[in-house]
Design an enzyme around this catalytic site. Structure first.
Site, short mmCIF file in Angstrom:
data_model
loop_
_atom_site.label_atom_id
_atom_site.label_comp_id
_atom_site.label_asym_id
_atom_site.label_seq_id
_atom_site.Cartn_x
_atom_site.Cartn_y
_atom_site.Cartn_z
N GLU A 208 0.88 -1.17 0.00
CA GLU A 208 0.00 0.00 0.00
C GLU A 208 0.92 1.22 0.00
OE1 GLU A 208 -3.34 0.14 -0.04
OE2 GLU A 208 -3.75 -1.99 0.13
N CYS A 242 -2.01 9.60 2.59
CA CYS A 242 -1.56 9.00 1.34
C CYS A 242 -2.49 9.33 0.17
CB CYS A 242 -1.44 7.49 1.50
SG CYS A 242 -2.96 6.74 2.07
P1 NAD Z 1 8.24 4.57 4.99
O1 NAD Z 1 8.20 3.79 3.74
O2 NAD Z 1 9.41 5.45 5.25
O3 NAD Z 1 8.11 3.62 6.28
C1 NAD Z 1 7.08 2.66 6.43
C2 NAD Z 1 7.54 1.54 7.34
O4 NAD Z 1 8.67 0.88 6.76
C3 NAD Z 1 7.99 1.99 8.73
O5 NAD Z 1 7.52 1.06 9.68
C4 NAD Z 1 9.51 1.95 8.65
O6 NAD Z 1 10.11 1.64 9.88
C5 NAD Z 1 9.76 0.84 7.66
N1 NAD Z 1 10.97 1.06 6.85
C6 NAD Z 1 11.49 2.24 6.45
N2 NAD Z 1 12.57 2.04 5.67
C7 NAD Z 1 12.74 0.69 5.57
C8 NAD Z 1 13.68 -0.14 4.90
N3 NAD Z 1 14.66 0.36 4.16
N4 NAD Z 1 13.54 -1.48 5.02
C9 NAD Z 1 12.54 -2.01 5.76
N5 NAD Z 1 11.64 -1.26 6.42
C10 NAD Z 1 11.71 0.07 6.33
O7 NAD Z 1 6.88 5.42 4.97
P2 NAD Z 1 6.40 6.51 6.00
O8 NAD Z 1 7.26 7.73 5.90
O9 NAD Z 1 6.20 5.91 7.34
O10 NAD Z 1 4.94 6.84 5.42
C11 NAD Z 1 4.72 7.75 4.40
C12 NAD Z 1 4.52 7.09 3.06
O11 NAD Z 1 3.57 6.06 3.17
C13 NAD Z 1 3.98 8.03 2.01
O12 NAD Z 1 4.61 7.77 0.79
C14 NAD Z 1 2.51 7.66 1.92
O13 NAD Z 1 1.90 7.97 0.70
C15 NAD Z 1 2.56 6.21 2.17
N6 NAD Z 1 1.29 5.75 2.72
C16 NAD Z 1 0.51 4.93 1.97
C17 NAD Z 1 -0.71 4.54 2.46
C18 NAD Z 1 -1.64 3.64 1.68
O14 NAD Z 1 -2.59 3.15 2.26
N7 NAD Z 1 -1.39 3.37 0.41
C19 NAD Z 1 -1.13 4.97 3.71
C20 NAD Z 1 -0.30 5.80 4.43
C21 NAD Z 1 0.92 6.18 3.94
#
Ligand code: NAD
Length: 454
Positions: A208, A242
């Site tokens: 997602e 998002c």
């Molecule tokens: P992110 O991708 O930085 O982090 C998400 C999760 O992944 C966190 O738990 C983090 O600890 C983990 N993570 C981060 N880097 C990682 C890596 N290299 N390897 C493994 N795990 C890792 O996202 P964010 O900043 O927490 O959220 C914002 C983003 O999420 C935006 O792009 C937004 O559009 C998207 N988002 C999508 C939805 C949806 O339903 N489609 C909902 C909310 C947010």
């Protein structure tokens, strides 16, 4: 420790305890109770980490989850039941059906922007489908993560459902345990890494992700409602949503009126001085704050633009005269800054959209049904609304998910159950007789095949 935890979950899953309907139902009721009992700490943690108001906490986090649990409780028995399928002639005498099999030990990785909602919503589907769950919340909202951990360990044994806090290394370690399913919500770039790592074990994933979701305001739109609903969709949670409209494409004939209305709704929702509004959500951290404030120098400032560095808040801001060359149009904004672009013909918009990555959402404002269909059927995007923003996500019977760069797979309601369920096809063959046409040398079989191919 992580290895032992996953082994315990796999062992518990293999015991079969999570599979019966009565068990799943009782665990959904536990979830419901957990959320109710921990409502006050959840509200406090959301306030502490993001300055999320009570109104937003209830409307976009807690209420959604309670509705989602109810939807599962109301339909779970029916979703779990094997689905019978009709036989073709070749299968005369058999009974064919699809069993709904849980995957096993699942991993849910959550982001920070709706840190309770986006952590627990997939868990509802995973538990309802009969799996065990390890939830990895975001380290950027640590108070919420702490509350999630406490409440889950109060209500569930770790071999069934537990929270593991940590940063990316922890997530990577979890993926390396050969989980049975991974449900990831987060950015497109991290999603790519998750899928790549999961591919080492061929672990199935739902991603997602995010992206730049447009709102298109056509010349025949109800401008008042368009401005009101775009203001709401964009500035809720200070734009850290998002599916928030990332930018607006407005028809040049109605642009000035639309901009005036946008300003008046921003003032009516957040006041003359939003930075002094105690209910105004903050930007999650300094790094994101700095990234966003860079954009404030672009285009022509129409509304807002003030910032508060200490509290990491940014006023709802509208920037006009933005083009695709601007830095703000390169990546998902994920903050309270709304760029405005103008169009004369819908063909230009459609051509521009076709050049972009497929967005998670798209919002079209206009009354003409032919145009509504042209946009919603002619462009590819995760999902969206005609004459509204965000509202599709709150519908329990609409699957929610992205396509292409905005993700793969979907959830919410039955789609959540299906996501966490393997559809296992079974043919129960009769032993009362044996149709010989499939066996080598059958003249009747050969004649039959030739006839079918005619
Ligand atoms: P992110 O991708 O930085 O982090 C998400 C999760 O992944 C966190 O738990 C983090 O600890 C983990 N993570 C981060 N880097 C990682 C890596 N290299 N390897 C493994 N795990 C890792 O996202 P964010 O900043 O927490 O959220 C914002 C983003 O999420 C935006 O792009 C937004 O559009 C998207 N988002 C999508 C939805 C949806 O339903 N489609 C909902 C909310 C947010």
């Amino acid at each position: 420790m992580i290895q032992t935890l996953v082994e315990r979950q796999k062992h518990y899953f293999n015991s079969g305890e999570t599979k019966p309907y009565a068990f799943r139902k009782s665990q959904l009721l536990q979830l419901q109770k957990m959320l109710k009992t921990f409502e006050a700490p959840i509200l406090k943690a959301l306030k502490f980490d993001l300055n999320k108001s009570e109104f937003e906490a209830y409307s976009s986090e807690i209420l959604f989850l309670q509705n989602e649990i109810n939807e599962h409780l109301n339909h779970l028995k029916q979703w779990m039941a094997p689905t019978k399928v009709k036989n073709p002639l070749t299968h005369t005498g058999t009974k064919s059906y699809i069993l709904k099999e849980p995957y096993g030990a699942t991993l849910v990785i959550a982001p920070w922007n709706y840190p309770v909602h986006l952590a627990i919503a997939p868990v509802i589907g995973a538990l309802a489908a009969g799996n065990t769950v390890i939830l990895k919340p975001s380290e950027l909202t640590p108070t919420v993560s702490w509350v999630l951990k406490r409440m889950v360990e109060t209500y569930f044994p770790p071999e069934y459902f537990t929270v593991v806090e940590g940063e990316k290394e922890t997530t990577q370690q979890l993926i390396d345990q050969n989980m049975d399913y991974i449900f990831f919500t987060g950015s497109t770039s991290v999603g790519r890494q998750i899928m790549s790592q999961a591919s080492n074990y061929l672990t199935p994933v739902t991603l997602e992700l995010g992206g730049k979701s447009p709102a298109i305001v056509d010349s025949d739109a109800n401008l008042k409602l368009a401005a009101k609903r775009i203001t709401w969709g964009k500035f809720t949670n200070a734009g850290q949503t998002c599916i928030a409209p990332d930018y607006v494409y407005v028809h040049e004939d109605v642009k000035q009126r639309f901009l005036t209305l946008l300003s008046s709704y921003i003032e009516s929702f957040y006041g003359h001085f939003p930075l002094q509004n105690p209910d105004y959500t903050r930007i999650v951290n300094k790094q994101h704050f700095d990234r966003l404030t860079e954009y404030l120098h672009e285009g022509t400032l129409i509304h807002g633009g003030q910032i508060d560095e200490i509290n990491t808040t940014i006023e709802p801001t509208v920037l006009d005269d933005i083009t695709w060359d601007a830095a703000i149009m390169k990546d998902e904004i994920f903050g309270p800054i709304l760029p405005i672009m103008t169009f004369e013909h819908m063909d230009e918009v459609m051509a521009d959209m076709d050049r972009q990555h497929k967005p998670l959402a798209l919002y079209y404002f206009g009354e003409d049904e032919t145009e509504q269909r042209r946009v919603t059927e002619g462009l590819s995007f995760g999902g969206g609304c005609i004459n509204d923003t965000l509202y599709h996500v709150a519908h329990p019977r609409l699957p929610f998910g992205g396509v292409g760069n905005s993700g793969m797979g979907a959830y919410h309601g039955k789609a959540s159950f299906d996501t966490f369920t393997h559809a296992k096809s079974i043919t129960k063959q009769t032993t009362a007789f044996d149709q010989s046409f499939r066996y080598p040398g059958s003249k009747f079989g050969l004649a039959l095949m030739k006839k079918w191919l005619d």
